[in-house]
Design a protein around this motif. Sequence first.
Motif, PDB file in Angstrom:
ATOM      1  N   GLU A 126      76.129  63.420  -1.740  1.00 45.56           N
ATOM      2  CA  GLU A 126      76.639  64.505  -2.699  1.00 45.56           C
ATOM      3  C   GLU A 126      78.169  64.235  -2.817  1.00 45.56           C
ATOM      4  OE1 GLU A 126      75.509  68.119  -1.348  1.00 45.56           O
ATOM      5  OE2 GLU A 126      73.497  68.014  -2.237  1.00 45.56           O
ATOM      6  N   LYS A 127      78.915  63.986  -1.970  1.00 44.44           N
ATOM      7  CA  LYS A 127      80.352  63.861  -2.035  1.00 44.44           C
ATOM      8  C   LYS A 127      80.706  62.771  -2.691  1.00 44.44           C
ATOM      9  CE  LYS A 127      81.947  66.329   2.244  1.00 44.44           C
ATOM     10  NZ  LYS A 127      82.752  65.996   3.475  1.00 44.44           N
ATOM     11  N   SER A 128      79.786  61.706  -2.388  1.00 41.93           N
ATOM     12  CA  SER A 128      80.056  60.037  -2.927  1.00 41.93           C
ATOM     13  C   SER A 128      79.820  60.131  -4.407  1.00 41.93           C
ATOM     14  CB  SER A 128      79.229  59.155  -2.180  1.00 41.93           C
ATOM     15  OG  SER A 128      78.069  59.328  -2.469  1.00 41.93           O
ATOM     16  N   GLY A 129      78.868  60.942  -4.981  1.00 38.81           N
ATOM     17  CA  GLY A 129      78.212  60.772  -6.163  1.00 38.81           C
ATOM     18  C   GLY A 129      77.677  59.496  -6.469  1.00 38.81           C
ATOM     19  N   ILE A 130      77.246  58.795  -5.575  1.00 36.56           N
ATOM     20  CA  ILE A 130      76.470  57.557  -5.422  1.00 36.56           C
ATOM     21  C   ILE A 130      74.954  57.864  -5.874  1.00 36.56           C
ATOM     22  CG2 ILE A 130      75.744  55.518  -4.316  1.00 36.56           C
ATOM     23  CD1 ILE A 130      78.310  55.778  -2.752  1.00 36.56           C
ATOM     24  N   ARG A 131      74.338  57.065  -6.735  1.00 32.36           N
ATOM     25  CA  ARG A 131      72.932  57.005  -6.874  1.00 32.36           C
ATOM     26  C   ARG A 131      72.007  56.648  -5.796  1.00 32.36           C
ATOM     27  NH1 ARG A 131      71.448  53.442 -11.790  1.00 32.36           N
ATOM     28  NH2 ARG A 131      72.308  52.109 -10.560  1.00 32.36           N
ATOM     29  N   GLU A 161      80.523  47.462   0.034  1.00 29.51           N
ATOM     30  CA  GLU A 161      80.278  46.009   0.447  1.00 29.51           C
ATOM     31  C   GLU A 161      81.590  45.326   1.274  1.00 29.51           C
ATOM     32  OE1 GLU A 161      78.275  43.550  -2.204  1.00 29.51           O
ATOM     33  OE2 GLU A 161      77.445  45.268  -3.063  1.00 29.51           O
ATOM     34  N   ASN A 162      82.624  46.033   0.725  1.00 28.03           N
ATOM     35  CA  ASN A 162      84.000  45.574   1.469  1.00 28.03           C
ATOM     36  C   ASN A 162      84.615  46.509   2.472  1.00 28.03           C
ATOM     37  OD1 ASN A 162      84.233  43.410  -0.712  1.00 28.03           O
ATOM     38  ND2 ASN A 162      84.413  44.890  -2.077  1.00 28.03           N
ATOM     39  N   GLY A 163      83.841  47.172   2.979  1.00 27.22           N
ATOM     40  CA  GLY A 163      84.113  48.267   4.024  1.00 27.22           C
ATOM     41  C   GLY A 163      84.838  49.500   3.639  1.00 27.22           C
ATOM     42  N   LYS A 164      85.160  49.921   2.531  1.00 24.95           N
ATOM     43  CA  LYS A 164      85.621  50.980   2.046  1.00 24.95           C
ATOM     44  C   LYS A 164      84.796  52.427   2.154  1.00 24.95           C
ATOM     45  CE  LYS A 164      87.766  53.544  -1.711  1.00 24.95           C
ATOM     46  NZ  LYS A 164      88.320  53.328  -3.192  1.00 24.95           N
ATOM     47  N   LEU A 165      85.350  53.237   2.923  1.00 22.50           N
ATOM     48  CA  LEU A 165      84.367  54.444   3.034  1.00 22.50           C
ATOM     49  C   LEU A 165      84.515  55.276   1.813  1.00 22.50           C
ATOM     50  CD1 LEU A 165      85.393  55.607   6.653  1.00 22.50           C
ATOM     51  CD2 LEU A 165      82.743  55.288   5.952  1.00 22.50           C
ATOM     52  N   ALA A 166      83.029  55.238   0.976  1.00 21.85           N
ATOM     53  CA  ALA A 166      83.013  56.372  -0.204  1.00 21.85           C
ATOM     54  C   ALA A 166      82.946  57.589   0.257  1.00 21.85           C
ATOM     55  CB  ALA A 166      81.637  55.777  -0.940  1.00 21.85           C
ATOM     56  N   ALA A 167      82.484  58.125   1.323  1.00 24.42           N
ATOM     57  CA  ALA A 167      82.347  59.446   1.793  1.00 24.42           C
ATOM     58  C   ALA A 167      81.855  59.622   3.194  1.00 24.42           C
ATOM     59  CB  ALA A 167      81.241  60.009   0.825  1.00 24.42           C
ATOM     60  N   TRP A 223      67.680  67.158  14.020  1.00 27.97           N
ATOM     61  CA  TRP A 223      67.448  66.462  12.741  1.00 27.97           C
ATOM     62  C   TRP A 223      67.806  67.330  11.467  1.00 27.97           C
ATOM     63  CZ3 TRP A 223      66.308  63.104   9.714  1.00 27.97           C
ATOM     64  CH2 TRP A 223      65.577  63.077   8.599  1.00 27.97           C
ATOM     65  N   GLU A 224      67.735  68.579  11.597  1.00 26.06           N
ATOM     66  CA  GLU A 224      68.271  69.431  10.494  1.00 26.06           C
ATOM     67  C   GLU A 224      69.727  68.954  10.181  1.00 26.06           C
ATOM     68  OE1 GLU A 224      66.591  71.086   8.276  1.00 26.06           O
ATOM     69  OE2 GLU A 224      64.749  70.810   9.503  1.00 26.06           O
ATOM     70  N   GLN A 225      70.381  68.919  11.056  1.00 23.90           N
ATOM     71  CA  GLN A 225      71.880  68.610  11.127  1.00 23.90           C
ATOM     72  C   GLN A 225      71.876  67.254  10.576  1.00 23.90           C
ATOM     73  OE1 GLN A 225      73.803  69.975  15.002  1.00 23.90           O
ATOM     74  NE2 GLN A 225      75.122  70.943  13.454  1.00 23.90           N
ATOM     75  N   ASN A 226      71.314  66.287  10.897  1.00 26.02           N
ATOM     76  CA  ASN A 226      71.244  64.757  10.336  1.00 26.02           C
ATOM     77  C   ASN A 226      71.061  64.861   9.055  1.00 26.02           C
ATOM     78  OD1 ASN A 226      71.608  62.362  12.365  1.00 26.02           O
ATOM     79  ND2 ASN A 226      71.085  64.185  13.541  1.00 26.02           N
ATOM     80  N   ALA A 227      69.991  65.622   8.706  1.00 27.23           N
ATOM     81  CA  ALA A 227      69.542  65.540   7.153  1.00 27.23           C
ATOM     82  C   ALA A 227      70.597  66.203   6.299  1.00 27.23           C
ATOM     83  CB  ALA A 227      68.335  66.398   6.960  1.00 27.23           C
ATOM     84  N   LYS A 228      71.315  67.157   6.844  1.00 26.69           N
ATOM     85  CA  LYS A 228      72.202  67.903   6.204  1.00 26.69           C
ATOM     86  C   LYS A 228      73.389  67.031   6.002  1.00 26.69           C
ATOM     87  CE  LYS A 228      75.459  72.186   6.254  1.00 26.69           C
ATOM     88  NZ  LYS A 228      75.463  73.427   7.122  1.00 26.69           N
ATOM     89  N   VAL A 229      73.964  66.200   6.845  1.00 29.94           N
ATOM     90  CA  VAL A 229      75.117  65.469   6.522  1.00 29.94           C
ATOM     91  C   VAL A 229      75.165  64.215   5.790  1.00 29.94           C
ATOM     92  CG1 VAL A 229      76.423  66.190   8.921  1.00 29.94           C
ATOM     93  CG2 VAL A 229      75.041  64.177   8.873  1.00 29.94           C
ATOM     94  N   ILE A 230      73.595  63.715   5.845  1.00 29.46           N
ATOM     95  CA  ILE A 230      73.271  62.955   5.096  1.00 29.46           C
ATOM     96  C   ILE A 230      73.331  63.033   3.594  1.00 29.46           C
ATOM     97  CG2 ILE A 230      71.382  61.159   4.255  1.00 29.46           C
ATOM     98  CD1 ILE A 230      70.326  61.387   7.343  1.00 29.46           C
TER      99      ILE A 230
END
Length: 506
Positions: A63-68, A21-27, A51-58
């Motif tokens: 996963e990198k962020s560890g965010i729920r 919410e403060n503009g910090k890139l989490a991943a 589309w497969e590439q989009n799904a992959k990077v999402i």
Amino acid sequence: MKYLMGIDNGGTFVKAGLVDENGKLAAVAREPIQNQTPQPGFTERDMDALWEQNAKVIKSAMEKSGIRPEDVAGVSFSGHGKGLYLVGEDGAPSYPGILSTDTRAWSYVKKWKEDGTAEKVYEKTFQDILACQPVSLLAWLRDHAEGVLERTKYIFSINDYIRFCLTDVANGEYTNFSGANLVNLTTAAYDRELLAYFGLEMVYDKLPPLKFSADICGTVTEKAAQKTGLAAGTPVMAGMFDVDACGIASGIYDEDPMCMIAGTWSINEYITKAPITNGTVALNSMFCIPGYFLIEESSPTSAGNMQWFIDELLAEKKAELKAEGKSIYDFTNEAVASVEPGDSNVIFLPFLNGSNEDALARGSFIGLTDFHGRAHMLRAVYEGIVFSHLTHVKRLLANREAPEAIRLAGGAANSEVWVQIFADVLQIPIETVACDEQGIMGAAMAAGIGAGIFESYAEAAARLVHVSKKIFPRKEYAAVYEKKYQLYRKVIDALSGVWESLNDSE
């Protein structure tokens, strides 16, 4: 803490990033996109692979962020404008995706200019017609790809297609479609008469309902959730043209500032409450902030040319430096800095992917001798790209006062040497912002507004946008660069008429 997912589909990379919410890139996760060039002038993508590439990077960003997944409040998009992405009745692509660097339809633009169609179109859209716009590409497909339009159900931009894959809901989005000669800018709606000018009446019912950038356009489906790691039911907002995304993420939310983006495309822009209708600028479109218009001068003539030089002429040097833990970009910056602006008159025309002069113009080095080396060529590339930006900026400044500073985004903004050249050539201070992912950030702003985290783009920009550096022009170089720019213009004028003959010989 809630997070916002921004998905950015540009000319060379697909990226996904999570912003708090403060503009910090989490991943951030990214992948290069493999474009296809089946013949000269064609630039396409396999839409299923896209589309497969989009799904992959999402999924990778999640996963990198560890965010729920349930902590992601919304998803939105930034994507290249123009081009064409068609989907059939079965929900599958009905033709390969076409990028904004595609020039196959150049002859239609020429014909429409000669027969008066362009003048009639301008009265409704306040835009020039470009070979890469959907109207030109649809006309080409009508005449050269039997059955494609008949089996197409939806005409999409790249954002619309990825959103459709996430939500199973078909929508168009104003910033992209209004810059594609598909929308009457006076009525803010599709126009059957406008389509008739192009001989495209048959596609009217294939154009999806239009939404504003922060509008909710559906939610993540169960199927898409399994592929991406997002939670099913997450709101998905319309998103925006990447020019708007980079502008808003650079703090362009009122009429004073100007912004330049030096990526695959040379983007030069500001916003107003009314379009410029005197014919002096090439493109007006609806901005992501309702009630504002984006005044844009653009062409595929920017830092993508530099990437070609690195990939094709410095590949071995890049590999050598990488093995030593060094950057090819540090090498090119040092090479350019080693040559004084007045010590070389080599001119580079940055038209490898298209032109702002002639649809058929080609990239060229002019003035090389056996005295010149790699450093001279690199300086010519840096300068030629800036000169192309200057051509656009001059057109914009015919309608307004010069700004106190211009915000610069894109790959060139990471090079102090290059930013200084921009400042010296334009003789206007250049500001860079403390964010390397303006596309993701602009998309995240739209997601945040749609999710209720921000009340407005102005509030989002105030919280998320921070200027990192301001580079001032050096007055002593003004005359040097003006002389070189005039030489650049003379070269372009001298080659006028040559390009069509070159194209005919292929």
